[in-house]
Scaffold this active site. Structure first.
Site, mmCIF file in Angstrom:
data_model
loop_
_atom_site.group_PDB
_atom_site.id
_atom_site.type_symbol
_atom_site.label_atom_id
_atom_site.label_comp_id
_atom_site.label_asym_id
_atom_site.label_seq_id
_atom_site.Cartn_x
_atom_site.Cartn_y
_atom_site.Cartn_z
ATOM 1 N N GLY A 1 13.305 -19.410 52.309
ATOM 2 C CA GLY A 1 14.344 -20.413 52.073
ATOM 3 C C GLY A 1 15.161 -20.611 53.324
ATOM 4 O O GLY A 1 15.548 -19.646 53.981
ATOM 5 N N ALA B 1 28.695 -19.699 56.765
ATOM 6 C CA ALA B 1 27.528 -19.460 57.612
ATOM 7 C C ALA B 1 27.744 -19.888 59.058
ATOM 8 O O ALA B 1 27.472 -19.120 59.996
ATOM 9 C CB ALA B 1 26.314 -20.181 57.020
ATOM 10 N N LYS C 1 32.919 -17.299 41.538
ATOM 11 C CA LYS C 1 33.903 -18.020 42.367
ATOM 12 C C LYS C 1 33.457 -19.441 42.668
ATOM 13 O O LYS C 1 34.286 -20.335 42.886
ATOM 14 C CB LYS C 1 34.194 -17.229 43.649
ATOM 15 C CG LYS C 1 32.983 -16.838 44.495
ATOM 16 C CD LYS C 1 32.559 -17.892 45.478
ATOM 17 C CE LYS C 1 31.358 -17.458 46.270
ATOM 18 N NZ LYS C 1 30.868 -18.491 47.204
ATOM 19 N N ASN D 1 31.009 -25.828 47.582
ATOM 20 C CA ASN D 1 31.348 -26.145 46.197
ATOM 21 C C ASN D 1 32.695 -26.853 46.094
ATOM 22 O O ASN D 1 32.850 -27.803 45.325
ATOM 23 C CB ASN D 1 31.333 -24.863 45.360
ATOM 24 C CG ASN D 1 29.934 -24.336 45.128
ATOM 25 O OD1 ASN D 1 29.223 -24.801 44.244
ATOM 26 N ND2 ASN D 1 29.518 -23.379 45.950
ATOM 27 N N GLN E 1 25.548 -24.608 43.965
ATOM 28 C CA GLN E 1 25.203 -23.639 42.927
ATOM 29 C C GLN E 1 26.290 -23.473 41.870
ATOM 30 O O GLN E 1 26.037 -22.928 40.798
ATOM 31 C CB GLN E 1 24.860 -22.290 43.561
ATOM 32 C CG GLN E 1 23.662 -22.386 44.496
ATOM 33 C CD GLN E 1 23.005 -21.050 44.773
ATOM 34 O OE1 GLN E 1 21.961 -20.744 44.231
ATOM 35 N NE2 GLN E 1 23.638 -20.273 45.618
#
Length: 456
Positions: free
Chosen positions: A41, A228, A278, A341, A368
């Protein structure tokens, strides 16, 4: 550069080689047999994780082989190609690297619309499609899953939870004849709910265990409060690698860098679930920020309610929730500040995205938090998970005490409400004081180990 440890001077390279040698010994590697690490991935975090390993250990080619698997076929649209060309030309080091590798011309042609680029193609040059603005080091990219994983010693799961089960089920076929199973480090923070025969949360590491038969002691989770791109740019960060002691301590040492501190912890599933939790509330935070024009007061009100709900939920999921308070709040804080998110919630509220576009977004990857909203709502709606309501002294489903979660479900899943309804939930005069919700959790024995598939 030279580091000093216990009065002895070593080059960074020799320190890294010592850490690699220690891990190779644990795997029983002979001379000439490289430690094989493969990322599965190529989202932002998965690509950055492999790029960090490549920069730290890639020069030790006889001792380690580092690769990343990505499916072939995903094209780069012209708008993204134009932006990528701008990024390349703004970075002299990247420009020179591409020219040396005779790779620059294809980006010129793509900019002009004369060539189609592919995501796996640009990843080889160090560009992640979900993080174009942060060029990475060049990576060894493999398109064939069997070729990538059949002899891997360490597999890094960078897939979203929605893809994890399917891909690892395919891997199982390639590992049937192996004498020893690989070690798997999962970076995925999504969750699913399983309602039969008993309601429980399913995490990516549990999916991997079920799909492959890899022993639980060989499957670990790594997570922490980090973004990231900032980690790759060497902003100071920390993370926890969670799992069995057999592997977690040696892997924590192997992964640790001066700017990326890795601790170890034995509580795998709970940390993994909190990483998914979260994301639920980050989406709502983005909505509130957009709808109130970044009102600090409104965002603080939302933060009070969402953290009280998270604290309430942790009391259901773990026997010692206080141990999770710091990591959970830190991860929530960074996700609210800069995570995808929260960005997704903001764009929904601004009308720049719609639910019909799905939860896999161009330039961001999988959101997600959407599937996590569905999982937590379904899990906490079950009568078998009921808790005693403090005022009515009657059993109620836990979700009844989580109005923010309920509203996010109505907005994102059933689509009964628009994003503006998140503010109505906050302004409801009957809403429970966040302090009272925390007090309910702290003064009642709510812990339900079955929700994580565990026994007392």
């Amino acid at each position: 550069m030279v580091d000093t440890i216990d009065g002895n001077s070593h080059t960074n390279g020799s320190i890294q080689e010592e850490k690699l040698d220690d891990l190779r010994r644990q795997f029983g590697k002979a001379d000439g047999d490289p430690l094989r690490i493969v990322g599965v991935g190529a989202g932002a975090w998965g690509s950055v994780f492999i790029a960090m390993l490549q920069e730290s250990y890639g020069h030790l080619r006889e001792k380690v082989q580092i690769r990343i698997w990505r499916r072939h076929g995903r094209t780069v649209d012209k708008e993204t190609a134009e932006h990528l060309f701008e990024v390349i030309n703004s970075r002299e080091d990247v420009l020179r690297r591409l020219i040396r590798r005779c790779a620059y011309l294809k980006y010129v042609e793509a900019r002009l619309g004369d060539r189609t680029l592919y995501a796996d193609e640009i990843l080889k040059d160090g560009f992640c499609l979900n993080m174009i603005d942060t060029p990475l080091c060049p990576l060894k990219v493999v398109n064939n899953l069997q070729e990538a994983v059949w002899d891997a010693d360490i597999v890094v799961n960078g897939l979203p939870s929605t893809d994890t089960r399917q891909v690892f089920d395919e891997m199982r076929r390639y590992w049937k004849e192996r004498l020893t199973m690989p070690v798997i480090i999962s970076l995925s923070k999504g969750v699913e709910a399983e309602l039969d025969p008993q309601p429980r949360i399913i995490t990516p590491t549990q999916m991997i265990n079920s799909a492959t038969g890899v022993p639980s002691e060989n499957i670990l989770y790594l997570g922490g409060p980090n973004i990231a791109s900032e980690i790759y740019n060497r902003e100071y960060a920390n993370a926890r690698i969670c799992g069995a002691e057999k592997w977690r301590k040696s892997l924590a040492k192997f992964l640790r860098q001066p700017h990326f501190i890795v601790w170890d912890n034995g509580d795998l599933v709970t940390h993994e679930v909190m990483g998914g939790l979260k994301n639920v509330y980050a989406i709502g935070a983005g909505m509130v920020a957009a709808l109130t024009k970044e009102s600090a007061t409104s965002k603080a009100v939302y933060f009070a309610h969402c953290t009280s709900e998270m604290i309430f939920i942790t009391h259901l999921l773990t026997e010692e929730p206080e141990k999770l308070a710091g990591p959970l709040l830190a991860d929530t804080y960074v996700t609210l500040l800069k995570g995808r998110n929260a960005w997704y919630g903001q764009k929904l509220a601004e009308g720049k995205l719609s639910l019909e576009m799905g939860d896999s977004i161009k330039g961001k990857g999988m959101i997600q938090g959407v599937s996590a909203v569905k999982a937590f709502y379904e899990l906490l709606s079950q009568s078998s998970s009921s808790v005693l309501h403090r005022e009515d002294e009657k059993p109620v489903a836990p979700v009844k005490l989580c109005p923010i979660l309920k509203m996010l479900y109505g907005i994102l899943i059933t689509r009964e409400f628009s994003a503006e309804a998140i503010l109505q939930a906050l302004r409801d005069e009957t809403i429970t004081d966040p302090r009272d919700r925390i007090k309910i959790a702290q003064t009642h024995v709510f812990y339900k180990p079955s929700l994580l598939g565990q026994q007392r």
